[in-house]
Enzyme design. Structure first.
Site, PDB file in Angstrom:
ATOM      1  N   HIS A  10       0.756  -1.539   0.275  1.00  0.00           N
ATOM      2  CA  HIS A  10      -0.035  -0.078   0.109  1.00  0.00           C
ATOM      3  C   HIS A  10       0.802   1.135  -0.321  1.00  0.00           C
ATOM      4  CE1 HIS A  10      -3.897   2.654   1.324  1.00  0.00           C
ATOM      5  NE2 HIS A  10      -3.191   2.759   1.357  1.00  0.00           N
ATOM      6  N   HIS A  12       0.941   4.861  -2.248  1.00  0.00           N
ATOM      7  CA  HIS A  12       0.976   5.629  -3.457  1.00  0.00           C
ATOM      8  C   HIS A  12       1.542   6.527  -4.004  1.00  0.00           C
ATOM      9  CE1 HIS A  12      -3.225   5.702  -2.298  1.00  0.00           C
ATOM     10  NE2 HIS A  12      -3.281   5.405  -0.412  1.00  0.00           N
ATOM     11  N   HIS A 190      -9.785   1.305  -0.985  1.00  0.00           N
ATOM     12  CA  HIS A 190     -10.032   2.268   0.772  1.00  0.00           C
ATOM     13  C   HIS A 190     -10.546   2.002   1.175  1.00  0.00           C
ATOM     14  CE1 HIS A 190      -5.706   2.996  -1.658  1.00  0.00           C
ATOM     15  NE2 HIS A 190      -5.409   4.343  -0.293  1.00  0.00           N
ATOM     16  N   GLU A 193     -10.812   4.010   7.129  1.00  0.00           N
ATOM     17  CA  GLU A 193      -9.739   4.402   7.658  1.00  0.00           C
ATOM     18  C   GLU A 193      -9.894   5.677   7.746  1.00  0.00           C
ATOM     19  OE1 GLU A 193      -5.408   7.171   6.344  1.00  0.00           O
ATOM     20  OE2 GLU A 193      -7.290   6.619   4.369  1.00  0.00           O
ATOM     21  N   ASP A 271       2.248   3.628   3.074  1.00  0.00           N
ATOM     22  CA  ASP A 271       1.414   4.918   2.286  1.00  0.00           C
ATOM     23  C   ASP A 271       1.515   5.580   2.099  1.00  0.00           C
ATOM     24  OD1 ASP A 271      -1.743   5.953   1.865  1.00  0.00           O
ATOM     25  OD2 ASP A 271      -1.836   6.663   3.670  1.00  0.00           O
ATOM     26  N   ASP A 272       2.358   6.882   2.175  1.00  0.00           N
ATOM     27  CA  ASP A 272       2.556   8.398   1.739  1.00  0.00           C
ATOM     28  C   ASP A 272       3.381   8.881   3.394  1.00  0.00           C
ATOM     29  OD1 ASP A 272       0.136   9.018  -0.138  1.00  0.00           O
ATOM     30  OD2 ASP A 272      -0.934   8.653   1.665  1.00  0.00           O
TER      31      ASP A 272
END
Length: 328
Positions: A10, A12, A190, A193, A271-272
C-alpha cells in the site's frame, strides 16, 4: 530492522515523492509551491482533507512521463534503502495523462522502464495498481478503469480506489470495478480509514475486493472483524500513517495487533511516507517497541503480504527467495 527484507502493498506513488524531489521539480518548472512545505522542508498540512489538497498540489509539477520516471527512481531508492524487496504502488491515470489511454500508455511505459532499472540496480521489484479517485466521482472513474483494463498484464496487476472515503458510496463505482475485474485485474479498495466500520462492510458488499486498504476501523464491529478473518480478506494496514493523521491517538491505541490476534490477515505499509515522516524501518521499529513483534511475527506478516500480492507466481517465487530465512 532496516535490513529485514520487507513487502509493501500500500504505497501511493506521488505520495511517496520526497519533498526535496518535488521542490526541485517545481524550481525547474518555475512553479511556486512554497505554501505546501514546512520551514524545515517537509510537507505542511492541517488534517487529512488538507493533506489531500497538498498531495494534489505536489502532484501538479509531475507533468510528463520523464517526470514520473524520475519519481519512480526516487521512490524505489528510498524503499530499497529500507529493506523493501517487493512493492505495489498505486497509480492514477488522472495524474498520468488525464485519463487519456494513449497518454497513460506513455506514462506507464516510463514508470515501468524506471522500475526495471531499479530492479536491476537495487534488487527491488515493483508492480502497479491503478486507482480511481473517490472524491473525483464515479463518472471520472470510468475512463480510469478503461485505462487500467487496456494495460492490464504482468506489470499492471490490480485496480483500486483511493481518496476521500466519506464521498459517495462504493456501489457508485461498480461499473469501473466490473470493467477492471473483467480485464483480469485484482481488486483492492480503501475503506475503514475515516469512514468507520460501515465503510469496510459497504466496500466488501458492493465491490468484493480481495484486500482492503487500511480497514482498521473494522475494529469497531467485532462481527465484521470475524467476517474479515473467515473470508481471508487481507488488510493493507498503515499504522504510522494512521497515528500521524490521528485516526488513532497513539501506537498503543492502534488495533493492528488485536486484529492479528483475532485471525485477520494484516500486512504493513507506509501509505505516503514522506508526508508522515515515516519509513518501513520506523514502522517496524514502532511495531516491535509497542507490541513486541519479533522477527518471527514480521516473517509471518511478510508471508501474508507475499500470498496477497497481485503479481504472478513466478514473481512470487523470486520474492520468496529474497525473503529467505525471515519467511521460513
Amino acid at each position: 530492522m532496516r535490513d529485514l527484507p520487507k513487502i509493501e502493498l500500500h504505497l501511493h506513488h506521488e505520495g511517496a515523492a520526497p519533498p526535496s524531489f518535488i521542490r526541485g521539480l517545481a524550481k525547474e518548472k518555475g512553479v511556486d509551491l512554497s505554501g505546501i512545505f514546512t520551514e524545515d522542508g517537509g510537507y505542511a498540512y492541517r488534517d487529512f482533507w488538507h493533506f489531500l489538497s497538498v498531495y494534489e498540489a505536489a502532484t501538479s509539477v509531475l507533468q510528463s512521463p520523464e517526470d514520473y520516471a524520475r519519481l519512480t527512481r526516487a521512490v524505489l531508492e528510498e524503499s530499497a534503502a529500507n529493506g523493501v524487496v517487493y512493492s505495489e504502488t498505486f497509480l492514477s491515470p488522472d495524474f498520468c495523462g488525464g485519463g487519456d489511454i494513449a497518454a497513460w500508455r506513455e506514462y506507464l511505459a516510463a514508470i515501468r522502464e524506471a522500475a526495471d532499472e531499479a530492479e536491476r540496480d537495487l534488487g527491488i521489484t515493483l508492480r502497479g495498481i491503478v486507482t480511481c479517485i473517490r472524491h473525483f466521482g464515479p463518472e471520472r472513474a470510468r475512463p480510469i478503469a478503461e485505462c487500467a483494463a487496456d494495460t492490464a498484464g504482468d506489470w499492471l496487476v490490480g485496480f483500486g480506489m483511493a481518496g476521500d472515503e466519506l464521498k459517495g458510496k462504493p456501489s457508485d463505482f461498480l461499473w469501473a470495478f466490473q470493467c477492471a475485474r473483467e480485464a483480469g485485474l485484482r481488486i483492492t479498495v480503501h475503506a475503514g480509514e475515516w469512514g468507520g466500520a460501515a465503510s469496510v462492510r459497504d466496500a466488501l458488499d458492493a465491490l468484493h475486493p480481495e484486500r482492503i486498504g487500511h480497514g482498521v476501523q473494522a475494529i469497531e464491529d467485532l462481527a465484521l472483524v470475524d467476517r474479515l478473518a473467515e473470508d481471508g480478506i487481507v488488510l493493507e494496514c498503515c499504522p504510522g500513517s494512521n497515528v500521524t493523521l490521528g485516526v488513532f491517538e497513539s501506537w498503543r491505541a492502534h488495533p493492528i495487533e488485536t486484529l492479528r490476534e483475532r485471525g485477520v490477515k494484516v500486512t504493513v505499509s507506509t501509505d505516503d511516507p514522506p508526508f508522515f515522516g515515516i519509513s518501513m524501518t520506523s514502522d517496524y521499529e514502532n511495531l516491535a517497541r509497542t507490541f513486541g513483534w519479533d522477527e518471527e511475527v514480521f516473517a509471518e506478516v511478510n508471508r501474508t503480504a507475499l500470498d496477497a500480492a497481485f503479481c504472478d507466481a513466478a514473481t512470487k517465487e523470486k520474492i520468496a527467495k529474497k525473503l529467505g530465512d525471515s519467511a521460513t
